[in-house]
Design an enzyme around this catalytic site. Structure first.
Site, PDB file in Angstrom:
ATOM      1  N   HIS A 197       9.985   6.768   7.568  1.00  0.00           N
ATOM      2  CA  HIS A 197      11.402   6.623   7.878  1.00  0.00           C
ATOM      3  C   HIS A 197      11.786   5.149   7.809  1.00  0.00           C
ATOM      4  CE1 HIS A 197      10.969  10.708   9.214  1.00  0.00           C
ATOM      5  NE2 HIS A 197      10.167  10.359  10.206  1.00  0.00           N
ATOM      6  N   GLU A 228      10.618   7.318  16.245  1.00  0.00           N
ATOM      7  CA  GLU A 228      10.443   8.587  16.944  1.00  0.00           C
ATOM      8  C   GLU A 228       9.185   8.572  17.794  1.00  0.00           C
ATOM      9  OE1 GLU A 228       9.374  11.890  14.207  1.00  0.00           O
ATOM     10  OE2 GLU A 228       9.094  10.313  12.731  1.00  0.00           O
ATOM     11  N   HIS A 252       3.164   8.589   8.019  1.00  0.00           N
ATOM     12  CA  HIS A 252       2.627   9.562   8.962  1.00  0.00           C
ATOM     13  C   HIS A 252       2.808  10.967   8.412  1.00  0.00           C
ATOM     14  CE1 HIS A 252       6.933   9.363   9.931  1.00  0.00           C
ATOM     15  NE2 HIS A 252       6.813  10.597  10.399  1.00  0.00           N
ATOM     16  N   ARG A 283       9.993  11.240   1.577  1.00  0.00           N
ATOM     17  CA  ARG A 283       8.771  12.025   1.365  1.00  0.00           C
ATOM     18  C   ARG A 283       7.901  11.314   0.326  1.00  0.00           C
ATOM     19  NH1 ARG A 283      10.978  17.033  -0.211  1.00  0.00           N
ATOM     20  NH2 ARG A 283      11.456  17.474   1.975  1.00  0.00           N
TER      21      ARG A 283
END
Length: 324
Positions: free
Chosen positions: A99, A116, A174, A194
């Site tokens: 991200h 996150e 991740h 992605r």
């Protein structure tokens, strides 16, 4: 305003399973069921007020009407509601992804970035995640590994178990492995690049889209360090309540509350609090009203609600805005 229950938005991504329906009481016909967006004002899946006089109102609409009274003064420094909270069931592995930060995302995507954290709720024996690179990498190495289908070999593969807390700053490569159920607290963003997806095909029969070049612009290609232990000590508050700090950043503070036939009281006019029940059953008492929360249900406590109490025997995740 008094606290109210939340009705989540649901996502049927191909890697999902059935545990959110079977174990967390989610009522939806979607299959597979990958995610429930418990607290969301994101246009890709807003949650809905599920109780009280505003029942049926979308959370973004209520936020536009109530503003600071709903979310609190600590949110006033931000131009957007800061968090999105999910329950996630990964029956199959998620894509290897990254991200972007706020700076990159605002410049290139007209969106905010995404930091996150994950609280692992359940993990089958042998469950794992990919977290950061195994060594310092060059961009061409990543491109070659994606082309060869060997991207996993370049990443740290780390075992996870229930209770682990994984903090994932923007820029960290991740992926979530199979057999894991978790609660995710993140920035209010749905922006994901992605990198590799095991050559899987979507519902249209086509290979799922990759965003490799954008990912390489934002990814930290150095090994990621850090423990998966909660970032705070468990505190016994008396009355059968134990609170543990899990993680904090400028967008959220997250704690875990365990009640054993006990009671927890709090009041903070500066911030909202979102309660996600992750085990057992408890009652949220505020202003003469009582909401019963069972495993998988969520409630929102407005900043101006006054003193509230959580009672019963169960566990929940509490998410608020941090002090500055």
């Amino acid at each position: 305003m008094e606290p109210f229950k939340l009705i989540p938005a649901y996502k049927d991504y191909l890697w999902g399973g059935s545990r959110l329906r079977d174990e967390y009481h989610k009522e939806t016909g979607l299959f597979p069921l990958a995610e429930s967006w418990e607290l969301s004002c994101h246009p890709d899946g807003p949650s809905v007020v599920g109780s009280g006089p505003c029942a049926g109102t979308s959370f973004p609409e209520l936020l536009s009407r109530q503003g600071e009274a709903l979310c609190g003064a600590r949110c006033a420094r931000l131009p957007f509601f800061p968090v999105l909270i999910k329950l996630i069931d990964a029956k199959a592995p998620l894509s290897i992804q990254v991200h972007p930060s706020d700076g990159y995302a605002l410049e290139h995507e007209h969106s905010y970035g995404k930091t996150e954290m994950w609280l692992i709720l359940d993990a089958e024996p042998g469950s794992y995640i990919y977290y950061g690179t195994a060594r310092e990498l060059q961009k061409d190495e990543v491109r070659a590994a994606v082309a060869a289908g060997t991207m996993e070999r370049l990443l740290q593969k780390r075992a996870v178990r229930p209770g682990d807390v994984v903090f994932i700053p923007a820029g960290t490569l991740h992926a979530l492995g199979e057999g894991v159920v978790l609660c995710e607290i993140q920035q209010n963003s749905n922006l994901t690049y992605r990198v590799y997806d095991y050559n899987r095909r979507g519902k249209d029969g086509k290979l799922r889209e990759l965003h490799l070049e954008k990912a390489l612009e934002v990814a930290d290609l150095h090994p990621a360090a850090g423990s998966f232990a909660p970032k705070g000590e468990a505190q016994e508050l008396g009355g059968g309540a134990i609170v543990t700090g899990l993680a904090a950043c400028e967008y959220f503070r997250v704690r875990r509350l365990a009640l054993s036939h006990g009671r927890y009281e709090a009041a903070d006019g500066q911030t909202f609090c979102c309660v996600v029940c992750i085990g057992g059953e408890m009652e949220l008492v505020c202003g003469g009203e009582t909401l019963t929360l069972r495993k998988g249900e969520s409630a929102f406590i407005p900043a101006d609600a006054g003193t509230y109490a959580l009672c019963g025997s169960g566990e929940c995740v509490l998410t608020e805005m941090p002090e500055q």
